[in-house]
Design an enzyme around this catalytic site. Structure first.
Site, mmCIF file in Angstrom:
data_model
loop_
_atom_site.group_PDB
_atom_site.id
_atom_site.type_symbol
_atom_site.label_atom_id
_atom_site.label_comp_id
_atom_site.label_asym_id
_atom_site.label_seq_id
_atom_site.Cartn_x
_atom_site.Cartn_y
_atom_site.Cartn_z
ATOM 1 N N ASP A 1 14.955 2.029 9.802
ATOM 2 C CA ASP A 1 13.867 1.333 10.664
ATOM 3 C C ASP A 1 13.313 2.100 11.487
ATOM 4 O O ASP A 1 13.929 3.069 12.160
ATOM 5 C CB ASP A 1 14.579 0.126 11.504
ATOM 6 C CG ASP A 1 13.629 -0.582 12.153
ATOM 7 O OD1 ASP A 1 12.596 -0.203 12.570
ATOM 8 O OD2 ASP A 1 13.883 -1.838 12.419
ATOM 9 N N ILE B 1 0.779 -1.257 -0.033
ATOM 10 C CA ILE B 1 -0.021 -0.047 -0.010
ATOM 11 C C ILE B 1 0.914 1.334 -0.052
ATOM 12 O O ILE B 1 0.596 2.160 -0.774
ATOM 13 C CB ILE B 1 -0.994 0.068 1.163
ATOM 14 C CG1 ILE B 1 -1.909 -1.160 1.109
ATOM 15 C CG2 ILE B 1 -1.454 1.184 1.422
ATOM 16 C CD1 ILE B 1 -2.950 -1.399 2.346
ATOM 17 N N ILE C 1 -7.191 -4.996 1.030
ATOM 18 C CA ILE C 1 -6.542 -4.692 -0.192
ATOM 19 C C ILE C 1 -5.762 -5.621 -0.896
ATOM 20 O O ILE C 1 -4.914 -6.389 -0.370
ATOM 21 C CB ILE C 1 -5.644 -3.319 -0.021
ATOM 22 C CG1 ILE C 1 -6.355 -2.189 0.453
ATOM 23 C CG2 ILE C 1 -4.959 -2.921 -1.343
ATOM 24 C CD1 ILE C 1 -7.684 -1.593 -0.002
ATOM 25 N N SER D 1 -3.927 3.762 9.356
ATOM 26 C CA SER D 1 -4.548 3.161 10.398
ATOM 27 C C SER D 1 -5.037 1.835 10.030
ATOM 28 O O SER D 1 -4.439 1.197 8.910
ATOM 29 C CB SER D 1 -5.409 3.980 10.961
ATOM 30 O OG SER D 1 -6.254 3.623 12.060
ATOM 31 N N LYS E 1 -2.667 0.806 16.539
ATOM 32 C CA LYS E 1 -3.681 1.716 15.708
ATOM 33 C C LYS E 1 -4.706 2.584 16.235
ATOM 34 O O LYS E 1 -4.582 3.716 15.457
ATOM 35 C CB LYS E 1 -4.226 0.631 14.433
ATOM 36 C CG LYS E 1 -3.506 -0.193 13.494
ATOM 37 C CD LYS E 1 -2.544 0.598 12.571
ATOM 38 C CE LYS E 1 -1.887 -0.329 11.396
ATOM 39 N NZ LYS E 1 -0.923 0.390 10.540
HETATM 40 C C1 HXC Z 1 3.762 -14.743 17.697
HETATM 41 C C2 HXC Z 1 5.535 -13.566 16.784
HETATM 42 C C3 HXC Z 1 5.172 -13.734 15.572
HETATM 43 C C4 HXC Z 1 4.092 -14.451 15.493
HETATM 44 C C5 HXC Z 1 6.949 -12.436 15.779
HETATM 45 N N1 HXC Z 1 6.555 -12.685 17.081
HETATM 46 N N2 HXC Z 1 6.251 -13.044 14.703
HETATM 47 N N3 HXC Z 1 4.742 -13.882 17.803
HETATM 48 N N4 HXC Z 1 3.365 -15.104 16.463
HETATM 49 N N5 HXC Z 1 3.525 -14.973 13.915
HETATM 50 C C6 HXC Z 1 7.191 -12.276 18.179
HETATM 51 C C7 HXC Z 1 8.834 -12.905 18.155
HETATM 52 O O1 HXC Z 1 8.433 -14.151 18.825
HETATM 53 C C8 HXC Z 1 9.362 -11.983 19.154
HETATM 54 O O2 HXC Z 1 9.093 -11.941 20.441
HETATM 55 C C9 HXC Z 1 8.887 -10.488 18.615
HETATM 56 O O3 HXC Z 1 7.446 -10.904 18.114
HETATM 57 C C10 HXC Z 1 9.706 -9.560 17.603
HETATM 58 O O4 HXC Z 1 9.802 -10.594 16.526
HETATM 59 P P1 HXC Z 1 10.959 -10.532 15.396
HETATM 60 O O5 HXC Z 1 10.976 -11.518 14.703
HETATM 61 O O6 HXC Z 1 12.503 -10.610 16.169
HETATM 62 O O7 HXC Z 1 10.644 -9.102 15.008
HETATM 63 P P2 HXC Z 1 11.389 -8.091 13.674
HETATM 64 O O8 HXC Z 1 12.599 -8.913 13.190
HETATM 65 O O9 HXC Z 1 11.481 -6.660 14.290
HETATM 66 O O10 HXC Z 1 9.945 -8.358 12.956
HETATM 67 C C11 HXC Z 1 8.899 -7.433 13.113
HETATM 68 C C12 HXC Z 1 7.459 -8.419 12.646
HETATM 69 C C13 HXC Z 1 7.341 -9.023 11.309
HETATM 70 C C14 HXC Z 1 6.465 -7.479 12.803
HETATM 71 C C15 HXC Z 1 7.243 -9.484 13.753
HETATM 72 O O11 HXC Z 1 6.434 -9.787 11.350
HETATM 73 C C16 HXC Z 1 7.560 -7.985 10.350
HETATM 74 O O12 HXC Z 1 9.078 -7.685 10.089
HETATM 75 N N6 HXC Z 1 6.822 -7.536 9.747
HETATM 76 C C17 HXC Z 1 7.091 -6.548 8.650
HETATM 77 C C18 HXC Z 1 6.141 -6.581 7.369
HETATM 78 C C19 HXC Z 1 4.504 -6.652 7.858
HETATM 79 O O13 HXC Z 1 4.380 -7.261 9.004
HETATM 80 N N7 HXC Z 1 3.657 -6.303 7.047
HETATM 81 C C20 HXC Z 1 2.452 -6.552 7.239
HETATM 82 C C21 HXC Z 1 1.760 -5.379 7.565
HETATM 83 S S1 HXC Z 1 0.176 -5.222 7.443
HETATM 84 P P3 HXC Z 1 9.869 -12.822 21.453
HETATM 85 O O14 HXC Z 1 9.146 -12.764 22.832
HETATM 86 O O15 HXC Z 1 10.053 -14.113 21.127
HETATM 87 O O16 HXC Z 1 11.214 -11.961 21.588
HETATM 88 C C22 HXC Z 1 -0.436 -4.356 8.464
HETATM 89 C C23 HXC Z 1 -2.085 -4.071 8.251
HETATM 90 C C24 HXC Z 1 -2.906 -4.481 9.662
HETATM 91 O O17 HXC Z 1 -0.087 -3.869 9.398
HETATM 92 C C25 HXC Z 1 -4.668 -4.432 9.232
HETATM 93 C C26 HXC Z 1 -4.738 -5.050 7.864
HETATM 94 C C27 HXC Z 1 -6.424 -5.131 7.548
#
Ligand code: HXC
Length: 273
Positions: free
Chosen positions: A71, A26, A195, A148, A166
């Site tokens: 970041d 997006i 989306i 959001s 959010k």
């Molecule tokens: C449970 C989880 C998890 C999962 C991560 N964690 N994934 N817990 N289920 N699937 C926990 C980990 O165990 C860890 O806690 C903590 O979160 C941090 O994880 P890391 O992998 O070290 O973090 P990081 O590398 O910084 O990655 C961030 C992230 C990752 C958010 C976890 O998913 C990411 O990089 N996402 C970016 C892309 C993304 O998410 N895009 C989608 C956005 S959509 P512990 O306790 O073990 O240390 C969006 C829209 C919402 O936001 C609304 C849609 C309608």
């Protein structure tokens, strides 16, 4: 791109638009809509190679581009990159806070660090960007757009972290609109619905519309990335000069079903009946 049929091709000429998380999805779609209307576009994200690929797409639309990794959780780094972008392209007139993280997880399985990670990226990361760009936005009488989500208004299953982050963003947006109106800075949020083709939908039980659990969306389809870009262009444009402190929901009416459609899709994805 539809936006070029309704706005002059130079509508944002001379305006620098900075998009956090602008390397894909997006946020890249938003960046492209501004690029198509003559804006200079800066994007940041965590991975430089992904940003470089996105920058090529933006340049192909005619934009001057600055793409540099940051970041949003690292406030000092983000401040440096926002400064570099302004030095390269001119002071920021539109800031889009789009960087976000998400994963569906039951609250009782979510670690404190998992909760904190999403709040750090979405909420604090958005504040970091806004804070770092403040002087520039003041100088340009600029506009901030936050991305959001429906989770800010109704509880969604397995989204306790995202809902908190959010909802915080939207309240922050209103605070900033209140405090910074005197500088001519406007602040608004966009709530995208489901989306098509986005990372968010991949993570949250999307798929194709007809066979998905989302198929009772009132407008009868998923949204397109460009439709969020168009909403952002509108909010940043002079057409929205008297609009600040608002949340614009761009979701085909999905919110009218509350979180039911999402809940069904997410349960199906996790294999529950
Ligand atoms: C449970 C989880 C998890 C999962 C991560 N964690 N994934 N817990 N289920 N699937 C926990 C980990 O165990 C860890 O806690 C903590 O979160 C941090 O994880 P890391 O992998 O070290 O973090 P990081 O590398 O910084 O990655 C961030 C992230 C990752 C958010 C976890 O998913 C990411 O990089 N996402 C970016 C892309 C993304 O998410 N895009 C989608 C956005 S959509 P512990 O306790 O073990 O240390 C969006 C829209 C919402 O936001 C609304 C849609 C309608």
């Amino acid at each position: 791109m539809l936006v070029t049929r309704f706005f002059p091709a130079d509508a944002f000429k001379g305006t620098t638009v900075f998009v956090t998380g602008g390397g894909s999805g997006i946020n890249l779609g938003i960046a492209k809509n501004f690029a198509a209307l003559g804006a200079n576009v800066a994007i940041c994200g965590r991975k430089q190679d992904k940003l470089d690929r996105a920058a090529e797409e933006l340049r192909a639309l005619g934009a001057k581009v600055h793409a540099e990794a940051a970041d949003v959780r690292d406030a000092a780094r983000l401040e440096t990159v926002i400064g570099n972008a302004a030095a390269a392209l001119g002071p920021i007139g539109v800031l889009v806070c789009g960087a976000a993280g998400n994963f569906p997880v039951p609250a009782e399985e979510l670690s404190p660090n998992g909760f904190k990670t999403v709040v750090d990226i979405d909420l604090i990361g958005s504040f970091n960007a806004t804070r770092a760009a403040f002087e520039q936005l003041k100088a340009t009488k600029g506009s901030v757009i936050f991305i959001s989500a429906g989770m800010a208004y109704v509880p969604f299953p397995y989204q306790v972290h995202v809902g908190a982050a959010k909802a915080g963003i939207d309240m922050m947006m209103k605070n900033l609109a209140l405090e910074w109106g005197k500088y001519g800075i406007r602040a608004n949020s966009i709530v995208p619905g489901p989306i098509e083709g986005t990372e968010g939908m991949k993570r949250l039980g999307g798929g194709d519309y007809e066979s998905s659990r989302y198929r009772s969306i009132p407008l009868g389809r998923f949204g397109a990335v460009d439709e969020i870009g168009q909403a952002a262009v509108f909010l940043a444009s002079p057409l929205a000069a008297y609009i600040t402190g608002t949340v614009l929901v761009v979701d085909g009416g999905s919110n009218l079903a509350g979180s039911t459609l999402f809940g069904q899709a997410i349960e199906a994805m996790r294999g529950a009946p």
